[in-house]
Scaffold this active site. Structure first.
Site, PDB file in Angstrom:
ATOM      1  N   GLY A  80      -1.552 -12.307   2.026  1.00 34.17           N
ATOM      2  CA  GLY A  80      -1.401 -13.252   0.923  1.00 34.17           C
ATOM      3  C   GLY A  80      -0.966 -14.622   1.415  1.00 34.17           C
ATOM      4  O   GLY A  80      -1.430 -15.655   0.915  1.00 34.17           O
ATOM      5  N   ASN A 159       7.265 -13.289  -8.380  1.00 29.46           N
ATOM      6  CA  ASN A 159       7.589 -12.055  -7.657  1.00 29.46           C
ATOM      7  C   ASN A 159       9.015 -11.572  -7.909  1.00 29.46           C
ATOM      8  O   ASN A 159       9.300 -10.390  -7.767  1.00 29.46           O
ATOM      9  CB  ASN A 159       7.354 -12.230  -6.158  1.00 29.46           C
ATOM     10  CG  ASN A 159       7.913 -13.522  -5.615  1.00 29.46           C
ATOM     11  OD1 ASN A 159       7.539 -14.612  -6.059  1.00 29.46           O
ATOM     12  ND2 ASN A 159       8.831 -13.416  -4.674  1.00 29.46           N
ATOM     13  N   GLN A 187       1.210 -10.881  -6.959  1.00 25.26           N
ATOM     14  CA  GLN A 187       1.989  -9.854  -7.676  1.00 25.26           C
ATOM     15  C   GLN A 187       1.278  -9.300  -8.902  1.00 25.26           C
ATOM     16  O   GLN A 187       1.682  -8.258  -9.417  1.00 25.26           O
ATOM     17  CB  GLN A 187       3.351 -10.416  -8.100  1.00 25.26           C
ATOM     18  CG  GLN A 187       4.305 -10.628  -6.940  1.00 25.26           C
ATOM     19  CD  GLN A 187       4.715  -9.334  -6.240  1.00 25.26           C
ATOM     20  OE1 GLN A 187       4.515  -8.220  -6.745  1.00 25.26           O
ATOM     21  NE2 GLN A 187       5.288  -9.456  -5.060  1.00 25.26           N
ATOM     22  N   GLY A 208      -3.238  -7.013  -0.001  1.00 23.50           N
ATOM     23  CA  GLY A 208      -3.462  -5.571  -0.085  1.00 23.50           C
ATOM     24  C   GLY A 208      -2.206  -4.746  -0.294  1.00 23.50           C
ATOM     25  O   GLY A 208      -2.188  -3.812  -1.095  1.00 23.50           O
ATOM     26  N   HIS A 209      -1.121  -5.108   0.422  1.00 22.35           N
ATOM     27  CA  HIS A 209       0.021  -4.187   0.425  1.00 22.35           C
ATOM     28  C   HIS A 209       0.820  -4.194  -0.870  1.00 22.35           C
ATOM     29  O   HIS A 209       1.765  -3.423  -1.013  1.00 22.35           O
ATOM     30  CB  HIS A 209       0.906  -4.424   1.651  1.00 22.35           C
ATOM     31  CG  HIS A 209       1.732  -5.670   1.656  1.00 22.35           C
ATOM     32  ND1 HIS A 209       3.083  -5.644   1.446  1.00 22.35           N
ATOM     33  CD2 HIS A 209       1.408  -6.966   1.873  1.00 22.35           C
ATOM     34  CE1 HIS A 209       3.564  -6.894   1.548  1.00 22.35           C
ATOM     35  NE2 HIS A 209       2.561  -7.699   1.805  1.00 22.35           N
ATOM     36  N   CYS A 333      10.635 -11.673   1.725  1.00 21.32           N
ATOM     37  CA  CYS A 333      10.452 -12.632   2.813  1.00 21.32           C
ATOM     38  C   CYS A 333      11.620 -13.585   2.934  1.00 21.32           C
ATOM     39  O   CYS A 333      11.766 -14.261   3.928  1.00 21.32           O
ATOM     40  CB  CYS A 333       9.189 -13.450   2.578  1.00 21.32           C
ATOM     41  SG  CYS A 333       7.814 -12.406   2.201  1.00 21.32           S
TER      42      CYS A 333
HETATM   43  N1  PLP Z   1       2.891 -14.535  -2.813  1.00 19.87           N
HETATM   44  C1  PLP Z   1       3.693 -13.733  -3.526  1.00 19.87           C
HETATM   45  C2  PLP Z   1       3.914 -14.032  -4.979  1.00 19.87           C
HETATM   46  C3  PLP Z   1       4.321 -12.641  -2.927  1.00 19.87           C
HETATM   47  O1  PLP Z   1       5.135 -11.860  -3.651  1.00 19.87           O
HETATM   48  C4  PLP Z   1       4.083 -12.391  -1.559  1.00 19.87           C
HETATM   49  C5  PLP Z   1       4.766 -11.275  -0.868  1.00 19.87           C
HETATM   50  O2  PLP Z   1       5.839 -10.862  -1.257  1.00 19.87           O
HETATM   51  C6  PLP Z   1       3.217 -13.251  -0.861  1.00 19.87           C
HETATM   52  C7  PLP Z   1       2.648 -14.306  -1.510  1.00 19.87           C
HETATM   53  C8  PLP Z   1       2.926 -13.041   0.593  1.00 19.87           C
HETATM   54  O3  PLP Z   1       2.024 -11.984   0.764  1.00 19.87           O
HETATM   55  P1  PLP Z   1       1.879 -11.310   2.220  1.00 19.87           P
HETATM   56  O4  PLP Z   1       3.094 -10.477   2.422  1.00 19.87           O
HETATM   57  O5  PLP Z   1       0.627 -10.512   2.142  1.00 19.87           O
HETATM   58  O6  PLP Z   1       1.758 -12.427   3.192  1.00 19.87           O
END
Ligand code: PLP
Length: 405
Positions: A80, A159, A187, A208-209, A333
């Site tokens: 993402g 998120n 999300q 994907g995850h 993150c």
């Molecule tokens: N955008 C949102 C709203 C997310 O919640 C996340 C991951 O928590 C991401 C982007 C990032 O996705 P990825 O972990 O696949 O890089």
């Protein structure tokens, strides 16, 4: 939930599905042949690679099917975050003379930190505020957009709180003003229906995850006619939109995950929301000085963000972990970073509540039994922490973050 056992800890109650999800067994089954038997490089010309190429195209069709898109509008990325970065980068390269970007104060770091970096390079960035329920006022966007705006990036659902943003109205306005519109739908995809035939979105990110496919695979949806400047440069994969040999097994897995999500989305949405509400109501009933953060009427069906007043979220999470319950404060993150969540700060959550927030996020695998177990454990943890806490409604929180006296 498929039962998860952790060495020495016994059964785990996994309530952190916005951080990541368990891979669906059907997805693992679909991926397996592409980890072993069908190993050919999809770009090679010989027979064993042809079935690999076909599998990628089948997955592309499955993903497009979930989104109401055409298969040639789907570009595979590594996650993402890459999709978000690539979308913003492309828009800025497309309009080099435009030096203004609009986003929100509550985006995921994948957009937020990219935007901050743009500021460092001299771009003007507008971070739209949210109200105390975490909602965005589209009129603020309308006031901010101007002839210098290259791109607007507003997430579909937050998120941390699950609150939806009005991307239909925002997208329509951007289109009227000739400004590219990107949405981070990481999300929401797989949790609620999204139909890109109807939504005026130029670019959309998914990962994907978050929907029971593996980590390390993402998608950038690019509406037909939107010109794209690749972020990852190299070979001709993905029709020149994203170089690098494809992550075949994960692509196949994501296709299967999207087909599964699409087939069951309506029932799952209702069932998951009922369990989320049971957890939320149960916690509010059993724990005093507790509140839900965000607009409860317009949010993802699987998410609740609850603040337990006068205690620290980190302490709650440690106790939950010791009891075998996985939840989180804020984005996975940014956990580990100091200070309260940027989302709750933007919502001006009162000081006595902002630090004690926990996000619980459910999935199709969460069971009623697990929610009842959580309801038996969490209120005890909260009560214990409150006994130890130096802060109470009577004593106040003036020394929050300092020593107890
Ligand atoms: N955008 C949102 C709203 C997310 O919640 C996340 C991951 O928590 C991401 C982007 C990032 O996705 P990825 O972990 O696949 O890089």
């Amino acid at each position: 939930m498929r039962e998860v056992y952790f060495e020495k800890k016994g059964k785990i109650l996994y309530l952190d599905n916005n951080a990541t999800t368990a891979i669906a067994p059907e997805v693992i089954e679909a991926m397996q042949p592409y980890l072993w038997e069908h190993f050919g490089n999809p770009s090679s010309a010989y027979t064993i690679s042809r079935c690999v190429r076909r599998a990628i195209e089948e997955a592309r069709g499955q993903i497009a099917g979930l989104l109401g898109a055409d298969a040639d509008e789907i570009v595979f990325t590594s996650c993402g975050t890459e999709s978000d970065n690539a979308a913003l980068n492309s828009a800025l390269e497309e309009y080099p003379e435009r030096r203004h970007v609009i986003t929100t104060a509550v985006e995921h770091p994948a957009v937020l930190n990219f935007a901050r970096r743009l500021q460092g390079k001299g771009y003007r960035v507008t971070f739209l505020p949210v109200d105390p329920l975490g909602r965005l006022d589209p009129d603020q966007l309308k006031a901010a957009i101007d002839a210098d705006t290259a791109v607007v990036s507003v997430m579909h659902a937050n998120n941390e709180t699950g609150v939806f943003f009005p991307i239909d109205e925002i997208g329509a306005f951007c289109r009227e003003r000739g400004v590219l519109f990107h949405t981070d739908a990481v999300q929401s995809i797989g949790k609620v229906p999204v139909d890109l035939k109807k939504l005026p979105v130029d670019m959309l990110s998914l990962s994907g995850h978050k929907l029971h496919a593996p980590k390390g695979i993402g998608v950038l949806y690019l509406r037909k006619g939107v010109s794209f400047n690749p972020y990852v440069i190299g070979g001709h994969q993905e029709d020149g939109h994203r170089a690098g040999t494809e992550n075949v097994a994960s692509i196949v897995g994501l296709g299967r995950a999207c087909a599964l999500a699409g087939a069951h989305i309506a029932e799952e949405q209702t069932a998951v929301a009922a369990l989320r509400d049971r957890l939320e109501h149960g916690l509010l009933q059993r724990c005093h000085d507790t509140r839900v953060n965000g607009d409860c009427e317009h949010r993802l069906p699987n998410t609740t963000n609850i603040s337990f007043g006068y205690i620290e979220g980190e302490a709650i999470l440690m106790k939950l972990d010791a009891a075998g319950i996985c939840a989180s404060s804020g984005s996975a993150c940014s956990s580990g970073s100091d200070g309260p969540s940027h989302v709750l700060q933007a919502m001006a959550v009162p000081v006595e509540y902002i630090r004690g927030s926990v996000r619980f996020s459910l999935s199709r695998y969460t069971t009623a039994d697990e929610i009842d177990q959580a309801l038996a454990i969490i209120p005890r943890i909260i009560a214990d922490l409150r006994l130890l806490s130096p802060w109470t409604p009577e004593r106040g929180i003036a020394c929050w973050g300092k020593s107890a006296d």
